[in-house]
Design an enzyme around this catalytic site. Structure first.
Site, PDB file in Angstrom:
ATOM      1  CD  GLU A  35      38.688  35.499  23.326  1.00 35.27           C
ATOM      2  OE1 GLU A  35      39.858  35.334  23.727  1.00 35.27           O
ATOM      3  OE2 GLU A  35      38.131  34.724  22.519  1.00 35.27           O
ATOM      4  CG  HIS A  37      34.928  32.727  31.404  1.00 35.33           C
ATOM      5  ND1 HIS A  37      33.798  33.110  30.732  1.00 35.33           N
ATOM      6  CD2 HIS A  37      34.667  32.919  32.709  1.00 35.33           C
ATOM      7  CE1 HIS A  37      32.881  33.502  31.590  1.00 35.33           C
ATOM      8  NE2 HIS A  37      33.374  33.404  32.807  1.00 35.33           N
ATOM      9  N   GLY A 147      38.631  36.921  37.606  1.00 36.90           N
ATOM     10  CA  GLY A 147      38.904  38.096  36.774  1.00 36.90           C
ATOM     11  C   GLY A 147      38.769  39.381  37.573  1.00 36.90           C
ATOM     12  CD  GLN A 148      41.750  44.817  37.630  1.00 39.02           C
ATOM     13  OE1 GLN A 148      42.869  44.478  37.241  1.00 39.02           O
ATOM     14  NE2 GLN A 148      41.268  46.057  37.492  1.00 39.02           N
ATOM     15  CG  ASP A 150      32.840  39.821  38.223  1.00 39.56           C
ATOM     16  OD1 ASP A 150      31.868  40.577  38.111  1.00 39.56           O
ATOM     17  OD2 ASP A 150      33.088  38.911  37.400  1.00 39.56           O
TER      18      ASP A 150
HETATM   19  O1  PAF Z   1      32.105  35.075  38.737  1.00 41.72           O
HETATM   20  C1  PAF Z   1      31.356  34.088  38.593  1.00 41.72           C
HETATM   21  O2  PAF Z   1      31.184  33.573  37.494  1.00 41.72           O
HETATM   22  C2  PAF Z   1      30.614  33.531  39.796  1.00 41.72           C
HETATM   23  O3  PAF Z   1      30.278  34.532  40.689  1.00 41.72           O
HETATM   24  C3  PAF Z   1      31.384  32.410  40.523  1.00 41.72           C
HETATM   25  C4  PAF Z   1      32.684  32.904  41.105  1.00 41.72           C
HETATM   26  C5  PAF Z   1      31.687  31.280  39.535  1.00 41.72           C
HETATM   27  C6  PAF Z   1      30.537  31.841  41.647  1.00 41.72           C
HETATM   28  O4  PAF Z   1      29.334  31.335  41.189  1.00 41.72           O
END
Ligand code: PAF
Length: 282
Positions: A35, A37, A147-148, A150
């Site tokens: 969700e 993504h 996304g926040q 990460d």
């Molecule tokens: O957050 C992620 O899924 C990955 O770190 C990314 C930004 C796609 C880089 O591989």
């Protein structure tokens, strides 16, 4: 929707679109869409003429003892979701295509990558900034979405784009959560049911800290201590770090003021999870 694998093909498609004056939204992912993504893709589809979803499990950002080989790769399901959401292209290169024989370039953001995830996962951000630079080069984004959840990664990428003067707007969108507050993550599938319950305490502990800040607590040590104690009530949970930091620099704060991020990284069994909340302290 088209799936493109060769980087050169992606470059020629995105250049053509740019020359036609189209805006391109790019959502970089490692697949196993959830969700979180979905909300990034939806924002991109709303805000741009075209959306490119990148799906690439990037070997460069995994440490030797991390979960690269078992990372979920449900590519067909991801394609279905992407199509349903209105994605125009999926860029899914093979590792040998993105990193051909002789590849030897790395891209690194220094200070911002050092602490927290950078300390626990040496080389991780170098892998992220290297692949994101390549993905941006291939897809030519007008806007890119992260996304926040990460949070440090998102700040590192914003810094990268700013320092390189790339004309890309980096959007950081709110964390999407399960009903009990657990942040959506492709790694949640690793959790056994008793671990899944314990994982929900990450958000409960973060929320409790937020409430205490709203009630007037300004001492970072008192707050980290209370988050740690709440987390440690769970038998399968090991703390990597709990930190209250300046939301821009990620440097620790002692007395809270301004915009602060509460960062948490824990192990639940063998699964490493991260989460955070942002708070504006008057
Ligand atoms: O957050 C992620 O899924 C990955 O770190 C990314 C930004 C796609 C880089 O591989």
């Amino acid at each position: 929707m088209k799936v493109i694998r060769p980087p050169d093909r992606m470059i020629s498609v995105s250049r053509k679109l740019t020359h036609q004056g189209k805006t391109i939204g790019v959502v970089p992912t490692m697949g196993a869409l959830h969700e979180g993504h979905r909300s990034l893709i939806q924002a991109s589809v709303r805000q741009n003429d075209l959306t490119i979803l990148t799906v690439f499990v990037n070997p460069l950002q995994f440490g030797p003892s991390e979960d690269f080989s078992r990372y979920p790769r449900p590519f067909r399901k991801d394609c279905r979701i992407a199509k349903e959401l209105g994605v125009d292209f999926i860029f899914a290169p093979h590792a040998q295509q993105l990193y051909p024989k002789g590849f030897q370039t790395v891209v690194e953001v220094t200070a911002l990558s050092k602490r927290w995830e950078g300390l626990s996962r040496p080389g991780h951000f170098r892998g992220v900034t290297t692949v994101v630079s390549l993905l941006f080069q291939c897809t030519q984004p007008t806007r890119a979405y992260f996304g926040q959840k990460d949070y440090q990664q998102a700040l590192v990428i914003q810094r990268l784009v700013q320092d390189m003067r790339w004309p890309i707007k980096v959007s950081i969108l709110p964390t999407i959560r399960e009903a009990d507050g657990l942040a959506m993550s492709s790694r949640n599938v690793y959790l056994k049911s008793n671990q899944r319950q314990q994982a929900a305490s990450i958000y409960t502990a973060l929320r409790t800290a937020l409430e205490r800040i709203r009630m007037g607590e300004r001492n970072a040590a008192v707050l980290t201590d209370s988050v740690r104690r709440m987390l440690l009530e769970n038998a399968d949970l090991r703390i990597d770090y709990v930190a209250l930091v300046d939301a821009k620099t990620l440097e620790p704060v002692w007395k809270l003021h301004g915009r602060v991020a509460i960062l948490v990284a824990v192990w639940v069994g063998k699964t490493r999870l991260i989460d955070n909340l942002l708070v504006d302290v008057p």
